[in-house]
Design a protein around this motif. Sequence first.
Motif, short mmCIF file in Angstrom:
data_model
loop_
_atom_site.label_atom_id
_atom_site.label_comp_id
_atom_site.label_asym_id
_atom_site.label_seq_id
_atom_site.Cartn_x
_atom_site.Cartn_y
_atom_site.Cartn_z
N ALA A 1 0.83 -1.21 0.00
CA ALA A 1 0.00 0.00 0.00
C ALA A 1 0.86 1.26 0.00
O ALA A 1 0.57 2.24 -0.70
CB ALA A 1 -0.93 0.01 1.20
N ILE B 1 -5.87 2.97 -1.97
CA ILE B 1 -7.14 2.96 -1.24
C ILE B 1 -7.71 1.54 -1.14
O ILE B 1 -8.21 1.12 -0.09
CB ILE B 1 -8.16 3.89 -1.93
CG1 ILE B 1 -7.70 5.35 -1.85
CG2 ILE B 1 -9.56 3.74 -1.32
CD1 ILE B 1 -8.47 6.29 -2.74
N ASP B 2 -7.60 0.80 -2.24
CA ASP B 2 -8.22 -0.53 -2.32
C ASP B 2 -7.37 -1.64 -1.72
O ASP B 2 -7.84 -2.77 -1.56
CB ASP B 2 -8.52 -0.87 -3.79
CG ASP B 2 -9.59 0.04 -4.38
OD1 ASP B 2 -10.33 0.66 -3.60
OD2 ASP B 2 -9.67 0.14 -5.62
N SER C 1 -5.20 -1.25 4.24
CA SER C 1 -4.23 -0.21 3.88
C SER C 1 -4.17 0.90 4.92
O SER C 1 -5.17 1.58 5.16
CB SER C 1 -4.59 0.40 2.52
OG SER C 1 -3.77 1.53 2.25
N ARG D 1 -4.90 4.47 3.32
CA ARG D 1 -6.18 4.74 2.65
C ARG D 1 -6.59 6.21 2.80
O ARG D 1 -6.97 6.86 1.82
CB ARG D 1 -7.26 3.82 3.23
CG ARG D 1 -8.64 4.03 2.57
CD ARG D 1 -9.64 2.99 3.04
NE ARG D 1 -9.30 1.68 2.50
CZ ARG D 1 -8.96 0.63 3.23
NH1 ARG D 1 -8.89 0.74 4.56
NH2 ARG D 1 -8.68 -0.53 2.67
N MET E 1 -6.91 8.79 -0.27
CA MET E 1 -8.21 9.38 -0.61
C MET E 1 -8.09 10.90 -0.70
O MET E 1 -8.64 11.52 -1.61
CB MET E 1 -9.26 8.99 0.43
CG MET E 1 -9.72 7.55 0.35
SD MET E 1 -10.97 7.14 1.61
CE MET E 1 -12.39 8.06 1.00
#
Length: 338
Positions: free
Chosen positions: A52, A79-80, A84, A87, A91
């Motif tokens: 990540a 993000i996915d 993570s 994230r 974002m």
Amino acid sequence: TRAPDAFADADARTEEDRRAFADALFSRGLYRQAAAEYARFLDEFPKSADYALCCFRLGESHRSAGDRVEALKAYKRAIDAPDSPWRGKAMFKRAALFAEMGQNEAAEELFAKLLAAGPEPEVRELALYYDAAALEGLGRNADAAARLETLLKDFPKGSMASYGRLSLARLRTIQGPTFDPAGARRLLADLAKDPATPRLGAEALFLLGAAERAAGNEGAAADAYRALFERYPQDERVALDPERSGREIALRVEDRDARVPPRAAREAQRHALRAREVVALDEARDHRGPARAAFVAGGGGVDLLALRQLRRELGADVEAEPAQAAEASKANQPLSGS
């Protein structure tokens, strides 16, 4: 016999070495090369604990290299990624990039989703400010003001507090649901007391002077303009705006407050005269470049040699008083802007 492969060792880099190499390229500003190495790392080590993180840094590399579309894709991977820890930051970066691209609707949707998820305080503060900007871009000024009010309530001493006060004050001067001129003046006065940067302080005083004058508070307006001149004498608002800064100080403050030093009043008058001359020379030249450059070259004051050269080009008397030179330059129209 076959010559040894010079790149054999490079191809056999360990996971840690590969990531360190990509990080080193990024730290040296070699963003495209760093992006290639981060992409290679992700292909070779999809189960890495740093997966990540490297997705996020791949996004940063693409963004820094100007590859916005690829950056958006990389941030989405961060993000996915399962569990993570990046994230929230990914974002925010993705939403900010949408805003930078003028896609305020996509930006606001992602900012709102991020804020609803309860990100860490550092990310939340930034998201509140930038979501307000996206909302304003969508014409949703009341929602933007609400975000900024939350920002100032929750992070009154935060890194974005000064910017939030300035943005909220500006919204308070716009006709509509956010209109509150008295509130705008209070915000600007608070910002002027403790700005994050000199530029913010000068902007706050400049806008405060205009707001007080619009409200009919001439004395308070004069105080704001005087503070602008005394605290930030090299700011462009003093040098280039005779109607709302230099002239106000020279003509209003001197009459209202005898404590203003004569030297300060004379400096203000010089700024006002030269600023008026620059405006006139700009109009005669039909573009703002040369005259503005005379001020920029003077470090926010006046480069008199540049100003004299400009007068010569316009046929004005080089040694004339500023106001006379301005009138002479107007008399030589029409002139091209080339």
